[in-house]
Design an enzyme around this catalytic site. Structure first.
Site, PDB file in Angstrom:
ATOM      1  N   GLU A 161       0.925  -1.221   0.012  1.00 31.67           N
ATOM      2  CA  GLU A 161       0.123  -0.170   0.026  1.00 31.67           C
ATOM      3  C   GLU A 161       0.809   1.249   0.003  1.00 31.67           C
ATOM      4  O   GLU A 161       0.277   2.353   0.331  1.00 31.67           O
ATOM      5  CB  GLU A 161      -0.963  -0.049   1.169  1.00 31.67           C
ATOM      6  CG  GLU A 161      -0.322  -0.033   2.633  1.00 31.67           C
ATOM      7  CD  GLU A 161      -1.448  -0.038   3.504  1.00 31.67           C
ATOM      8  OE1 GLU A 161      -1.790   1.208   4.105  1.00 31.67           O
ATOM      9  OE2 GLU A 161      -1.699  -1.214   4.210  1.00 31.67           O
ATOM     10  N   CYS A 208      -3.384  -3.726   4.294  1.00 29.45           N
ATOM     11  CA  CYS A 208      -2.339  -4.658   4.765  1.00 29.45           C
ATOM     12  C   CYS A 208      -2.792  -6.021   4.418  1.00 29.45           C
ATOM     13  O   CYS A 208      -2.116  -7.008   4.949  1.00 29.45           O
ATOM     14  CB  CYS A 208      -2.345  -4.358   6.133  1.00 29.45           C
ATOM     15  SG  CYS A 208      -2.000  -2.872   6.794  1.00 29.45           S
ATOM     16  N   HIS A 258      -2.335 -10.385  11.820  1.00 27.80           N
ATOM     17  CA  HIS A 258      -1.684  -9.193  11.264  1.00 27.80           C
ATOM     18  C   HIS A 258      -1.557  -8.302  12.490  1.00 27.80           C
ATOM     19  O   HIS A 258      -2.431  -7.945  13.341  1.00 27.80           O
ATOM     20  CB  HIS A 258      -2.643  -8.391  10.433  1.00 27.80           C
ATOM     21  CG  HIS A 258      -2.573  -6.948  10.060  1.00 27.80           C
ATOM     22  ND1 HIS A 258      -1.358  -6.678   9.703  1.00 27.80           N
ATOM     23  CD2 HIS A 258      -3.149  -5.858  10.301  1.00 27.80           C
ATOM     24  CE1 HIS A 258      -1.141  -5.233   9.579  1.00 27.80           C
ATOM     25  NE2 HIS A 258      -2.332  -4.739   9.943  1.00 27.80           N
TER      26      HIS A 258
END
Length: 389
Positions: free
Chosen positions: A79, A111, A233
């Protein structure tokens, strides 16, 4: 025949800032950073390290000359794109010297993008037993000096070689994705830094995890006792812990509770000293788990991927016997331990130079970084890369 992660590696820039010192400079109680979000150090990217050079540096040690002949697809998840048309995968393909008859492209969804890249690679290879796919997650997380998101910045890249008969992790056919249109974190075109709704972002993350996990457990008749450990994450290490705690309810037996809790600590050890690397955060966590925790071949690892906006996915993989022999633990320890600490003032100079593309190779390139790729200059909007001799 199984498909999964045959090799993986990561790269982080040579510089970092101490989070306790950053907190003091921002008139914040240090434990708010050290304990509140669970971060000890934060990688700082010089101008000479962008998503291309970091991605190539993450991949260069796991791609052999034979691999370069067999890689038929290179996917970069990011990103932090440096061009709205040209994919960074094309540049990384060139730097690594991969054979020319390969597909190269970028994927984007905050993400999350490295996870669909891996799933795409798995599907692509199903009928191509002799080919391999290189998946790279490379990002620089930047929110601005003195911003609320400043302590959750970072920079780095993770590279994964996907192949048949993998030596590290066999990917199971059990992924569940959950999509919800929510503005918890976004960066409209033209803005240097993202816009963040902090409280909403945390709530959206946890909801996405719970929805994808619950659906996964129902579809595949699974429970937490089926997993040796879980990886999340981790934009900051306390975020994934909040999600894990949300499903460690009273009916979970103590052995499973303790196993998953200790596994989470191991899975976030590296992240604690790197910070947020966006698309690579989940997979840096996986490397941390494999290299700092006692696991065995045949055990199942659960993974939760999340990208704001938002898409979440829960999936799993089975550890391959002898997986630890393929890891490069000493290299990773040396990479983290050999970094140079920046004072807060120096960090701010690095940050501003990065925004303004003001190169300072004398400061940013040191002799102990020999062999790395770096961005040398930009002429007529063309980025030129070199290797440090």
């Amino acid at each position: 025949m199984t498909i999964g992660i045959d090799q993986l590696d990561f790269y982080v820039p040579q510089f970092y800032v101490d989070m306790a010192k950053l907190a003091e400079a921002r008139n914040v109680e240090p434990n708010k950073f050290l304990l509140g979000i669970g971060q000890t150090e934060m990688s700082v990217s010089p101008v000479s390290q962008d998503i291309v050079s970091m991605g190539a540096n993450a991949a260069k040690n796991i791609v052999s000359e034979e691999d370069k002949k067999n890689i038929s697809m290179v996917i970069v998840a990011t990103e932090s794109a440096i061009d709205s048309a040209k994919a960074s995968a094309v540049q990384i393909h060139n730097l690594l010297g991969i054979q020319p008859f390969a597909r190269c492209f970028e994927m984007k969804e905050a993400c999350y993008a490295a996870t669909p890249a891996i799933q795409l690679a798995k599907d692509y290879l199903a009928n191509r037993p002799n080919e391999k796919v290189l998946v790279i997650a490379s990002d620089t997380a930047r929110y601005g000096l003195h911003s609320g998101g400043e302590p959750t910045q970072g920079a780095g890249a993770v590279a994964m070689l996907i192949s048949h008969n993998p030596r590290i992790l066999e990917l199971n056919d059990d992924a569940v994705a959950y999509t919800q249109d929510v503005y918890d974190f976004w960066r409209p075109s033209g803005l240097s830094y993202p816009l963040v709704a902090g409280a909403l972002s945390k709530d959206a993350y946890i909801q996405s995890f719970q929805e994808s996990w619950n659906e996964y457990a129902k579809r595949y008749n699974k429970s937490l006792s089926d997993f040796a450990s879980l990886c999340f994450h981790v934009p900051f290490t306390k975020m994934g812990k909040k999600a894990l705690d949300s499903i460690l309810t009273e009916d979970i037996d103590s052995e499973t509770h303790n196993r998953l809790t200790s596994g989470y600590d191991a899975a976030t050890y590296y992240n604690r000293y790197v910070g947020n690397i966006y698309t690579g955060s989940l997979y840096l966590s996986l490397i941390s788990l494999l290299e700092t925790h006692d696991l065995k071949g045949g055990q199942t690892i659960g993974l939760f991927s999340y990208g704001s906006g938002s898409v979440g996915e829960f999936f799993s993989g089975k550890l391959v016997d002898g997986y630890s022999e393929v890891l490069n633990v000493e290299h990773h320890k040396a990479l983290l331990n050999s970094r140079t600490e920046l004072s807060v003032e120096e960090y701010e100079h690095f940050f501003n130079r990065f925004d303004n593309l003001e190169f300072d190779h004398e400061t940013e390139l040191t002799s102990d970084q020999h062999g790395i790729f770096y961005l040398n200059d930009i002429n007529d909007h063309i980025r030129n890369y070199n290797t440090l001799k």
